[in-house]
Scaffold this motif. Structure first.
Motif, PDB file in Angstrom:
ATOM      1  N   GLY A  11      17.077  -8.150 -44.274  1.00 30.25           N
ATOM      2  CA  GLY A  11      18.159  -7.273 -44.508  1.00 30.25           C
ATOM      3  C   GLY A  11      18.022  -5.950 -45.128  1.00 30.25           C
ATOM      4  O   GLY A  11      16.836  -5.855 -45.950  1.00 30.25           O
ATOM      5  N   GLY A  12      18.914  -5.042 -44.994  1.00 29.00           N
ATOM      6  CA  GLY A  12      18.692  -3.592 -45.687  1.00 29.00           C
ATOM      7  C   GLY A  12      17.523  -2.794 -45.295  1.00 29.00           C
ATOM      8  O   GLY A  12      17.077  -1.839 -45.747  1.00 29.00           O
ATOM      9  N   VAL A  13      17.337  -3.155 -43.937  1.00 32.57           N
ATOM     10  CA  VAL A  13      16.234  -2.292 -43.306  1.00 32.57           C
ATOM     11  C   VAL A  13      16.511  -1.255 -42.393  1.00 32.57           C
ATOM     12  O   VAL A  13      15.937  -0.428 -42.007  1.00 32.57           O
ATOM     13  N   GLY A  14      17.951  -1.041 -42.069  1.00 35.72           N
ATOM     14  CA  GLY A  14      18.557  -0.199 -41.246  1.00 35.72           C
ATOM     15  C   GLY A  14      18.982  -0.279 -39.887  1.00 35.72           C
ATOM     16  O   GLY A  14      19.208   0.665 -39.057  1.00 35.72           O
ATOM     17  N   LYS A  15      19.203  -1.854 -39.753  1.00 31.58           N
ATOM     18  CA  LYS A  15      19.828  -2.232 -38.490  1.00 31.58           C
ATOM     19  C   LYS A  15      21.163  -1.372 -38.117  1.00 31.58           C
ATOM     20  O   LYS A  15      21.367  -1.045 -37.282  1.00 31.58           O
ATOM     21  N   THR A  16      22.108  -1.600 -39.174  1.00 35.20           N
ATOM     22  CA  THR A  16      23.341  -0.787 -38.876  1.00 35.20           C
ATOM     23  C   THR A  16      23.300   0.591 -38.671  1.00 35.20           C
ATOM     24  O   THR A  16      24.104   0.833 -37.868  1.00 35.20           O
ATOM     25  N   THR A  17      22.540   1.267 -39.714  1.00 28.49           N
ATOM     26  CA  THR A  17      22.201   2.645 -39.488  1.00 28.49           C
ATOM     27  C   THR A  17      21.768   3.084 -38.214  1.00 28.49           C
ATOM     28  O   THR A  17      22.140   4.130 -37.330  1.00 28.49           O
ATOM     29  N   LEU A  18      20.758   2.321 -37.771  1.00 27.41           N
ATOM     30  CA  LEU A  18      20.246   2.729 -36.552  1.00 27.41           C
ATOM     31  C   LEU A  18      21.078   2.420 -35.084  1.00 27.41           C
ATOM     32  O   LEU A  18      21.382   3.039 -34.296  1.00 27.41           O
ATOM     33  N   CYS A  19      21.824   1.423 -35.317  1.00 30.02           N
ATOM     34  CA  CYS A  19      22.876   0.982 -34.304  1.00 30.02           C
ATOM     35  C   CYS A  19      24.034   1.998 -34.146  1.00 30.02           C
ATOM     36  O   CYS A  19      24.010   2.482 -33.053  1.00 30.02           O
ATOM     37  N   ALA A  20      24.475   2.515 -35.424  1.00 31.33           N
ATOM     38  CA  ALA A  20      25.337   3.524 -35.232  1.00 31.33           C
ATOM     39  C   ALA A  20      24.934   4.784 -34.522  1.00 31.33           C
ATOM     40  O   ALA A  20      25.557   5.605 -33.805  1.00 31.33           O
ATOM     41  N   ASN A  21      23.731   5.155 -35.034  1.00 34.00           N
ATOM     42  CA  ASN A  21      23.156   6.434 -34.676  1.00 34.00           C
ATOM     43  C   ASN A  21      22.911   6.309 -33.275  1.00 34.00           C
ATOM     44  O   ASN A  21      23.131   7.428 -32.463  1.00 34.00           O
ATOM     45  N   ILE A  22      22.090   5.337 -32.901  1.00 33.42           N
ATOM     46  CA  ILE A  22      21.697   5.187 -31.219  1.00 33.42           C
ATOM     47  C   ILE A  22      22.883   5.147 -30.352  1.00 33.42           C
ATOM     48  O   ILE A  22      23.018   5.788 -29.359  1.00 33.42           O
ATOM     49  N   ALA A  23      24.158   4.550 -30.720  1.00 30.14           N
ATOM     50  CA  ALA A  23      25.158   4.471 -30.012  1.00 30.14           C
ATOM     51  C   ALA A  23      25.730   5.709 -29.909  1.00 30.14           C
ATOM     52  O   ALA A  23      26.094   6.291 -28.664  1.00 30.14           O
ATOM     53  N   THR A  24      25.672   6.601 -30.892  1.00 31.34           N
ATOM     54  CA  THR A  24      26.196   8.126 -31.060  1.00 31.34           C
ATOM     55  C   THR A  24      25.305   8.816 -29.869  1.00 31.34           C
ATOM     56  O   THR A  24      25.999   9.554 -29.158  1.00 31.34           O
ATOM     57  N   LEU A  25      23.954   8.788 -29.819  1.00 23.25           N
ATOM     58  CA  LEU A  25      23.355   9.325 -29.176  1.00 23.25           C
ATOM     59  C   LEU A  25      23.209   8.966 -27.709  1.00 23.25           C
ATOM     60  O   LEU A  25      23.250   9.885 -26.989  1.00 23.25           O
ATOM     61  N   LEU A  26      23.224   7.719 -27.368  1.00 30.10           N
ATOM     62  CA  LEU A  26      23.495   7.244 -26.120  1.00 30.10           C
ATOM     63  C   LEU A  26      24.769   7.857 -25.318  1.00 30.10           C
ATOM     64  O   LEU A  26      25.020   8.266 -24.260  1.00 30.10           O
ATOM     65  N   GLN A  27      25.657   7.771 -26.302  1.00 33.53           N
ATOM     66  CA  GLN A  27      27.293   8.224 -26.151  1.00 33.53           C
ATOM     67  C   GLN A  27      26.934   9.835 -25.395  1.00 33.53           C
ATOM     68  O   GLN A  27      27.542  10.131 -24.570  1.00 33.53           O
ATOM     69  N   ARG A  28      26.158  10.416 -26.361  1.00 29.62           N
ATOM     70  CA  ARG A  28      26.370  12.077 -26.206  1.00 29.62           C
ATOM     71  C   ARG A  28      25.321  12.148 -24.611  1.00 29.62           C
ATOM     72  O   ARG A  28      25.294  13.378 -24.304  1.00 29.62           O
ATOM     73  N   HIS A  29      24.601  11.243 -24.286  1.00 28.63           N
ATOM     74  CA  HIS A  29      23.807  11.169 -23.111  1.00 28.63           C
ATOM     75  C   HIS A  29      24.589  11.090 -22.112  1.00 28.63           C
ATOM     76  O   HIS A  29      24.164  10.876 -20.715  1.00 28.63           O
ATOM     77  N   GLY A  30      25.910  10.587 -22.147  1.00 29.21           N
ATOM     78  CA  GLY A  30      26.885  10.405 -21.114  1.00 29.21           C
ATOM     79  C   GLY A  30      27.371   8.874 -20.809  1.00 29.21           C
ATOM     80  O   GLY A  30      28.031   8.675 -19.932  1.00 29.21           O
ATOM     81  N   HIS A  31      26.626   8.080 -21.709  1.00 29.83           N
ATOM     82  CA  HIS A  31      26.914   6.760 -21.429  1.00 29.83           C
ATOM     83  C   HIS A  31      28.366   6.578 -22.318  1.00 29.83           C
ATOM     84  O   HIS A  31      28.706   7.146 -23.206  1.00 29.83           O
ATOM     85  N   ARG A  32      28.979   5.358 -21.634  1.00 25.70           N
ATOM     86  CA  ARG A  32      30.213   5.105 -22.402  1.00 25.70           C
ATOM     87  C   ARG A  32      29.566   3.815 -23.175  1.00 25.70           C
ATOM     88  O   ARG A  32      28.999   2.856 -22.929  1.00 25.70           O
ATOM     89  N   VAL A  33      29.706   3.767 -24.510  1.00 24.10           N
ATOM     90  CA  VAL A  33      28.948   2.869 -25.360  1.00 24.10           C
ATOM     91  C   VAL A  33      29.937   2.105 -26.369  1.00 24.10           C
ATOM     92  O   VAL A  33      30.836   2.631 -26.899  1.00 24.10           O
TER      93      VAL A  33
END
Ligand SMILES: Nc1ncnc2c1ncn2[C@@H]1O[C@H](COP(=O)(O)OP(=O)(O)O)[C@@H](O)[C@H]1O
Ligand SMILES: [Mg+2]
Length: 275
Positions: A11-33
Protein backbone atom coordinates in the motif's frame (compact mmCIF):
# COMPACT_ATOMS: atom_id res chain seq x y z
CA UNK A 1 -12.07 -2.66 -24.86
CA UNK A 2 -9.07 -3.26 -22.62
CA UNK A 3 -8.91 -3.43 -18.85
CA UNK A 4 -5.78 -2.15 -17.11
CA UNK A 5 -5.46 -2.96 -13.39
CA UNK A 6 -3.30 -0.96 -10.94
CA UNK A 7 -2.25 -3.38 -8.23
CA UNK A 8 0.58 -4.04 -5.77
CA UNK A 9 1.52 -6.27 -2.88
CA UNK A 10 2.08 -2.99 -1.00
CA UNK A 11 0.00 0.00 0.00
CA UNK A 12 0.99 3.65 -0.28
CA UNK A 13 3.07 3.07 -3.42
CA UNK A 14 1.09 5.27 -5.82
CA UNK A 15 -1.52 2.95 -7.37
CA UNK A 16 -4.31 5.49 -7.02
CA UNK A 17 -2.12 8.42 -8.06
CA UNK A 18 -0.99 6.61 -11.21
CA UNK A 19 -4.48 5.32 -12.02
CA UNK A 20 -5.95 8.85 -11.89
CA UNK A 21 -3.12 10.36 -13.92
CA UNK A 22 -2.92 7.64 -16.56
CA UNK A 23 -6.72 7.83 -16.90
CA UNK A 24 -6.41 11.57 -17.53
CA UNK A 25 -3.54 11.17 -20.02
CA UNK A 26 -5.28 8.39 -22.00
CA UNK A 27 -8.42 10.52 -22.08
CA UNK A 28 -6.40 13.41 -23.50
CA UNK A 29 -5.15 11.10 -26.24
CA UNK A 30 -8.76 10.75 -27.36
CA UNK A 31 -9.83 7.62 -25.47
CA UNK A 32 -13.06 7.44 -23.50
CA UNK A 33 -11.75 6.29 -20.12
CA UNK A 34 -13.65 4.71 -17.25
CA UNK A 35 -11.74 4.49 -13.95
CA UNK A 36 -13.10 2.17 -11.24
CA UNK A 37 -12.13 2.37 -7.57
CA UNK A 38 -12.00 -1.02 -5.84
CA UNK A 39 -10.37 0.24 -2.65
CA UNK A 40 -12.66 0.92 0.35
CA UNK A 41 -10.56 4.02 1.04
CA UNK A 42 -12.65 5.48 -1.81
CA UNK A 43 -9.80 7.88 -2.64
CA UNK A 44 -9.62 7.75 -6.44
CA UNK A 45 -12.43 10.31 -6.64
CA UNK A 46 -10.33 12.83 -4.70
CA UNK A 47 -7.63 12.79 -7.40
CA UNK A 48 -10.28 13.56 -10.02
CA UNK A 49 -11.98 16.53 -8.40
CA UNK A 50 -14.97 14.77 -6.84
CA UNK A 51 -15.88 16.33 -3.48
CA UNK A 52 -15.01 14.61 -0.20
CA UNK A 53 -18.67 14.46 0.82
CA UNK A 54 -19.76 12.65 -2.39
CA UNK A 55 -20.88 9.23 -1.11
CA UNK A 56 -22.52 7.11 -3.85
CA UNK A 57 -20.47 4.27 -5.26
CA UNK A 58 -20.29 1.30 -7.59
CA UNK A 59 -18.61 -1.37 -5.47
CA UNK A 60 -20.57 -0.63 -2.32
CA UNK A 61 -23.75 -0.88 -4.44
CA UNK A 62 -22.85 -4.24 -6.01
CA UNK A 63 -24.32 -6.39 -3.26
CA UNK A 64 -27.63 -4.52 -3.59
CA UNK A 65 -27.65 -5.05 -7.35
CA UNK A 66 -27.38 -1.32 -8.18
CA UNK A 67 -26.85 -0.79 -11.91
CA UNK A 68 -23.29 0.46 -12.55
CA UNK A 69 -24.53 3.16 -14.89
CA UNK A 70 -26.36 4.77 -11.98
CA UNK A 71 -23.16 5.34 -10.06
CA UNK A 72 -21.01 6.49 -12.98
CA UNK A 73 -19.95 10.12 -12.77
CA UNK A 74 -18.25 12.27 -15.35
CA UNK A 75 -15.42 14.08 -13.60
CA UNK A 76 -14.40 17.64 -14.34
CA UNK A 77 -11.54 16.56 -16.64
CA UNK A 78 -13.80 14.23 -18.63
CA UNK A 79 -12.67 10.88 -17.16
CA UNK A 80 -15.64 8.68 -16.27
CA UNK A 81 -15.49 7.34 -12.73
CA UNK A 82 -17.11 4.59 -10.72
CA UNK A 83 -16.23 5.51 -7.12
CA UNK A 84 -16.05 2.72 -4.53
CA UNK A 85 -18.61 4.60 -2.43
CA UNK A 86 -18.67 5.54 1.22
CA UNK A 87 -18.41 2.35 3.28
CA UNK A 88 -17.48 1.63 6.87
CA UNK A 89 -15.47 -1.47 7.80
CA UNK A 90 -18.50 -3.72 8.17
CA UNK A 91 -19.93 -2.61 4.82
CA UNK A 92 -16.57 -3.12 3.05
CA UNK A 93 -16.23 -6.61 4.54
CA UNK A 94 -19.80 -7.32 3.42
CA UNK A 95 -18.88 -6.38 -0.16
CA UNK A 96 -15.87 -8.73 -0.10
CA UNK A 97 -18.03 -11.53 1.27
CA UNK A 98 -20.73 -10.93 -1.36
CA UNK A 99 -18.13 -11.02 -4.17
CA UNK A 100 -16.54 -14.16 -2.73
CA UNK A 101 -19.90 -15.89 -2.83
CA UNK A 102 -21.08 -14.43 -6.13
CA UNK A 103 -18.18 -13.28 -8.36
CA UNK A 104 -20.72 -12.65 -11.14
CA UNK A 105 -21.93 -9.56 -9.21
CA UNK A 106 -18.71 -7.94 -10.42
CA UNK A 107 -17.82 -10.06 -13.45
CA UNK A 108 -21.14 -9.39 -15.22
CA UNK A 109 -21.02 -5.55 -15.17
CA UNK A 110 -17.31 -5.69 -16.04
CA UNK A 111 -18.07 -7.82 -19.10
CA UNK A 112 -20.62 -5.20 -20.16
CA UNK A 113 -18.11 -2.38 -19.77
CA UNK A 114 -15.40 -4.28 -21.66
CA UNK A 115 -17.83 -5.06 -24.48
CA UNK A 116 -18.11 -1.31 -25.16
CA UNK A 117 -15.65 -0.74 -28.03
CA UNK A 118 -15.23 2.95 -27.16
CA UNK A 119 -14.17 2.46 -23.52
CA UNK A 120 -10.78 1.89 -21.91
CA UNK A 121 -11.33 0.64 -18.34
CA UNK A 122 -8.81 1.30 -15.57
CA UNK A 123 -9.14 -0.40 -12.17
CA UNK A 124 -7.55 0.89 -8.96
CA UNK A 125 -7.14 -2.06 -6.58
CA UNK A 126 -6.52 -2.18 -2.83
CA UNK A 127 -3.07 -3.39 -1.69
CA UNK A 128 -2.29 -7.09 -1.58
CA UNK A 129 -4.55 -9.94 -2.60
CA UNK A 130 -8.21 -9.01 -3.01
CA UNK A 131 -11.36 -10.65 -4.24
CA UNK A 132 -11.71 -7.89 -6.82
CA UNK A 133 -8.24 -8.54 -8.28
CA UNK A 134 -8.92 -12.27 -8.28
CA UNK A 135 -12.05 -11.66 -10.38
CA UNK A 136 -10.51 -9.02 -12.65
CA UNK A 137 -7.18 -10.78 -13.30
CA UNK A 138 -8.63 -13.08 -15.93
CA UNK A 139 -10.21 -10.16 -17.80
CA UNK A 140 -7.27 -7.76 -17.69
CA UNK A 141 -5.09 -6.90 -20.65
CA UNK A 142 -2.42 -5.52 -18.31
CA UNK A 143 -1.84 -5.72 -14.57
CA UNK A 144 0.43 -2.83 -13.63
CA UNK A 145 2.19 -3.68 -10.39
CA UNK A 146 3.38 -0.50 -8.67
CA UNK A 147 6.37 -0.59 -6.31
CA UNK A 148 8.61 1.99 -4.71
CA UNK A 149 12.35 2.37 -5.28
CA UNK A 150 13.11 1.22 -1.73
CA UNK A 151 14.44 -1.85 0.08
CA UNK A 152 10.99 -3.26 0.96
CA UNK A 153 9.99 -3.20 -2.71
CA UNK A 154 13.37 -4.62 -3.77
CA UNK A 155 12.64 -7.64 -1.58
CA UNK A 156 9.59 -8.35 -3.76
CA UNK A 157 11.47 -8.24 -7.06
CA UNK A 158 12.61 -11.91 -7.17
CA UNK A 159 9.00 -13.15 -7.06
CA UNK A 160 7.98 -10.72 -9.79
CA UNK A 161 11.05 -11.56 -11.85
CA UNK A 162 10.17 -15.26 -11.55
CA UNK A 163 6.77 -14.36 -13.06
CA UNK A 164 4.84 -15.57 -10.02
CA UNK A 165 2.75 -12.56 -8.99
CA UNK A 166 -0.43 -14.61 -9.31
CA UNK A 167 1.24 -17.81 -8.14
CA UNK A 168 2.07 -21.00 -10.01
CA UNK A 169 0.16 -23.25 -12.35
CA UNK A 170 -1.30 -22.98 -15.82
CA UNK A 171 -4.00 -20.37 -15.12
CA UNK A 172 -1.67 -18.24 -12.97
CA UNK A 173 0.90 -18.37 -15.78
CA UNK A 174 -1.60 -16.78 -18.18
CA UNK A 175 -2.18 -13.95 -15.70
CA UNK A 176 1.49 -13.56 -14.79
CA UNK A 177 2.21 -12.96 -18.47
CA UNK A 178 0.10 -9.78 -18.28
CA UNK A 179 2.00 -8.33 -15.32
CA UNK A 180 4.14 -5.23 -15.88
CA UNK A 181 5.93 -3.27 -13.19
CA UNK A 182 6.26 0.47 -12.50
CA UNK A 183 8.69 1.84 -9.95
CA UNK A 184 7.31 5.01 -8.35
CA UNK A 185 8.90 7.79 -6.31
CA UNK A 186 12.33 7.21 -7.84
CA UNK A 187 15.02 9.68 -6.76
CA UNK A 188 17.82 9.55 -9.30
CA UNK A 189 20.18 11.42 -6.92
CA UNK A 190 19.66 9.00 -4.05
CA UNK A 191 22.04 5.98 -4.18
CA UNK A 192 19.56 3.55 -2.62
CA UNK A 193 16.76 4.59 -4.95
CA UNK A 194 19.07 4.38 -7.99
CA UNK A 195 20.32 0.95 -6.87
CA UNK A 196 16.79 -0.44 -6.54
CA UNK A 197 15.90 0.94 -9.98
CA UNK A 198 19.04 -0.75 -11.39
CA UNK A 199 18.12 -4.06 -9.73
CA UNK A 200 14.56 -3.85 -11.04
CA UNK A 201 15.82 -3.12 -14.56
CA UNK A 202 18.11 -6.15 -14.50
CA UNK A 203 15.67 -8.50 -12.82
CA UNK A 204 12.56 -7.55 -14.78
CA UNK A 205 13.85 -6.54 -18.21
CA UNK A 206 10.96 -5.56 -20.47
CA UNK A 207 8.47 -6.24 -17.66
CA UNK A 208 9.65 -2.94 -16.15
CA UNK A 209 7.34 -0.71 -18.16
CA UNK A 210 8.18 2.56 -16.43
CA UNK A 211 9.56 4.54 -13.53
CA UNK A 212 8.13 7.73 -12.05
CA UNK A 213 10.21 10.36 -10.26
CA UNK A 214 9.43 11.48 -6.74
CA UNK A 215 7.99 14.95 -7.13
CA UNK A 216 6.48 17.33 -4.55
CA UNK A 217 3.94 18.42 -7.13
CA UNK A 218 2.23 14.99 -6.81
CA UNK A 219 0.93 15.37 -3.22
CA UNK A 220 0.31 19.06 -3.94
CA UNK A 221 -1.96 18.16 -6.88
CA UNK A 222 -3.91 15.79 -4.60
CA UNK A 223 -4.33 18.57 -2.04
CA UNK A 224 -5.83 20.63 -4.87
CA UNK A 225 -8.05 17.66 -5.83
CA UNK A 226 -6.84 17.44 -9.40
CA UNK A 227 -4.57 15.01 -11.20
CA UNK A 228 -0.98 16.10 -11.78
CA UNK A 229 -1.78 15.59 -15.46
CA UNK A 230 -4.14 18.59 -15.24
CA UNK A 231 -1.20 20.90 -14.48
CA UNK A 232 -0.51 23.54 -17.10
CA UNK A 233 2.25 25.99 -17.96
CA UNK A 234 5.68 25.98 -16.36
CA UNK A 235 4.58 23.69 -13.51
CA UNK A 236 3.69 21.01 -16.06
CA UNK A 237 6.81 21.52 -18.14
CA UNK A 238 9.13 21.20 -15.14
CA UNK A 239 7.47 18.25 -13.40
CA UNK A 240 9.67 15.14 -13.68
CA UNK A 241 6.83 12.93 -12.43
CA UNK A 242 4.46 14.24 -15.09
CA UNK A 243 7.07 13.63 -17.78
CA UNK A 244 7.51 10.05 -16.55
CA UNK A 245 3.74 9.53 -16.41
CA UNK A 246 3.47 10.72 -20.01
CA UNK A 247 6.13 8.19 -21.03
CA UNK A 248 4.24 5.47 -19.14
CA UNK A 249 0.96 6.51 -20.80
CA UNK A 250 2.66 6.35 -24.21
CA UNK A 251 3.89 2.81 -23.47
CA UNK A 252 0.35 1.77 -22.54
CA UNK A 253 -1.16 3.55 -25.54
CA UNK A 254 1.02 1.46 -27.83
CA UNK A 255 -0.92 -1.64 -26.77
CA UNK A 256 -4.37 -0.04 -27.10
CA UNK A 257 -6.49 0.09 -30.22
CA UNK A 258 -6.79 3.55 -31.78
CA UNK A 259 -9.35 5.79 -30.02
CA UNK A 260 -12.85 5.56 -31.50
CA UNK A 261 -14.79 8.71 -32.38
CA UNK A 262 -16.78 9.70 -29.32
CA UNK A 263 -20.46 10.39 -29.71
CA UNK A 264 -22.89 11.45 -27.05
CA UNK A 265 -23.40 9.21 -24.05
CA UNK A 266 -25.41 6.13 -24.89
CA UNK A 267 -29.07 6.08 -23.95
CA UNK A 268 -29.62 4.84 -20.43
CA UNK A 269 -26.32 6.16 -19.12
CA UNK A 270 -26.93 8.86 -16.59
CA UNK A 271 -23.94 11.10 -16.17
CA UNK A 272 -23.54 13.51 -13.38
CA UNK A 273 -21.03 16.31 -13.75
CA UNK A 274 -19.08 16.87 -10.56
CA UNK A 275 -17.03 20.04 -10.45
N1 LIG B 1 5.77 10.23 -7.71
C1 LIG B 1 5.41 10.67 -6.50
N2 LIG B 1 6.10 11.67 -5.91
C2 LIG B 1 5.75 12.11 -4.68
N3 LIG B 1 4.71 11.64 -3.98
C3 LIG B 1 3.98 10.65 -4.52
C4 LIG B 1 4.29 10.11 -5.82
N4 LIG B 1 3.39 9.14 -6.09
C5 LIG B 1 2.55 9.07 -5.03
N5 LIG B 1 2.91 9.96 -4.08
C6 LIG B 1 2.26 10.17 -2.77
O1 LIG B 1 2.31 8.93 -2.08
C7 LIG B 1 1.14 8.76 -1.30
C8 LIG B 1 0.50 7.42 -1.61
O2 LIG B 1 0.02 7.44 -2.93
P1 LIG B 1 -1.30 6.62 -3.34
O3 LIG B 1 -1.53 6.85 -4.80
O4 LIG B 1 -2.43 6.93 -2.42
O5 LIG B 1 -0.80 5.12 -3.08
P2 LIG B 1 -1.65 3.75 -3.05
O6 LIG B 1 -2.86 3.95 -3.90
O7 LIG B 1 -0.71 2.73 -3.62
O8 LIG B 1 -1.98 3.48 -1.62
C9 LIG B 1 0.24 9.95 -1.60
O9 LIG B 1 0.38 10.91 -0.58
C10 LIG B 1 0.77 10.47 -2.91
O10 LIG B 1 0.56 11.87 -3.07
MG1 LIG C 1 -4.85 3.61 -3.37
Amino acid sequence: MPLICFASPKGGVGKTTLCANIATLLQRHGHRVLAIDFDPQNALRLHLGVPLDYEPGFVSGLAQGTDWRETMVETAGGVLLLPYGAADMRAALGVTQALDQSPALLAAPLQEMLADPTLVVLADLPPGPSTALHILAGMAQTVLVVLLADAASAALLPRLAAGEYFGRGTVAALRNARVQVVLNQVEAEDPLSAAVLGCADQALGIRLIGAVARDRRVPRALAERQPLAALAGEEAETSPALEDMRVLAAALLASLPAPRPQGAAEAGQRFQVVS
